[in-house]
Design a protein around this motif. Structure first.
Motif, short mmCIF file in Angstrom:
data_model
loop_
_atom_site.label_atom_id
_atom_site.label_comp_id
_atom_site.label_asym_id
_atom_site.label_seq_id
_atom_site.Cartn_x
_atom_site.Cartn_y
_atom_site.Cartn_z
N LEU A 9 0.90 -1.23 0.04
CA LEU A 9 -0.11 -0.01 0.07
C LEU A 9 0.74 1.20 0.00
N ILE A 10 2.15 1.22 0.79
CA ILE A 10 2.82 2.43 0.84
C ILE A 10 3.47 2.62 -0.77
N LEU A 11 3.97 1.51 -1.44
CA LEU A 11 4.49 1.58 -2.65
C LEU A 11 3.37 2.14 -3.57
N LEU A 12 2.08 1.86 -3.49
CA LEU A 12 1.05 2.34 -4.36
C LEU A 12 0.76 3.67 -4.26
N ILE A 60 8.14 7.00 -16.22
CA ILE A 60 7.91 5.38 -16.74
C ILE A 60 8.32 4.65 -15.38
N ALA A 61 9.36 4.85 -15.03
CA ALA A 61 9.67 3.90 -13.60
C ALA A 61 8.75 4.06 -12.49
N LEU A 62 8.20 5.24 -12.21
CA LEU A 62 6.96 5.19 -11.41
C LEU A 62 5.53 4.64 -11.91
N ALA A 63 5.50 4.90 -13.00
CA ALA A 63 4.27 3.92 -13.70
C ALA A 63 4.49 2.28 -13.43
N MET A 67 2.07 -0.12 -11.27
CA MET A 67 1.29 -1.19 -12.03
C MET A 67 1.94 -2.65 -11.16
N LEU A 68 3.07 -2.66 -10.92
CA LEU A 68 3.60 -3.84 -10.28
C LEU A 68 3.01 -3.93 -8.93
N ALA A 69 2.93 -2.80 -7.97
CA ALA A 69 2.38 -2.79 -6.67
C ALA A 69 0.86 -3.25 -6.77
N VAL A 71 -0.76 -4.83 -9.14
CA VAL A 71 -0.67 -6.54 -9.63
C VAL A 71 -0.57 -7.29 -8.59
N ALA A 72 0.52 -6.86 -7.61
CA ALA A 72 0.85 -7.71 -6.41
C ALA A 72 -0.32 -7.52 -5.43
N LEU A 73 -0.82 -6.45 -5.20
CA LEU A 73 -1.82 -6.60 -4.25
C LEU A 73 -3.19 -7.17 -4.81
N MET A 74 -3.34 -7.43 -6.10
CA MET A 74 -4.55 -7.97 -6.85
C MET A 74 -4.43 -9.47 -6.55
#
Length: 84
Positions: A9-12, A60-63, A67-69, A71-74
């Motif tokens: 959640l912090i990453l997101l 781009i790195a932040l995007a 997205m990875l955070a 998908v990981a949460l999902m």
């Protein structure tokens, strides 16, 4: 709360806020689609400055992190499995 949930959640949140800031920092290229097409055809300046390239890379790195955070949460916490 699970430490994995807190980290994700912090990453997101941080990457989402960073995306908002860095997208707003991009300079406007024109007023519409016609300006975009005209500048692509008639532009004498083909390259962008180093600052704009770095701004693009950071965005781009932040995007990707966002997205990875997401998908990981999902996958880690499917719908309805996070308990209070």
């Amino acid at each position: 709360m699970n430490p994995l949930l807190i980290i994700l959640l912090i990453l997101l949140i941080v990457s989402g806020l960073g995306l908002i800031v860095f997208i707003l920092l991009h300079s406007g290229k024109g007023t519409g689609v016609s300006d975009m097409v005209a500048s692509a055809v008639y532009s004498s300046q083909t390259g962008t400055s180093i600052v704009e390239k770095n701004l693009d890379r950071i965005t781009i790195a932040l995007a990707i992190i966002f997205m990875l955070a997401l998908v990981a949460l999902m996958f880690v916490y499917p719908q309805g499995t996070i308990s209070r």
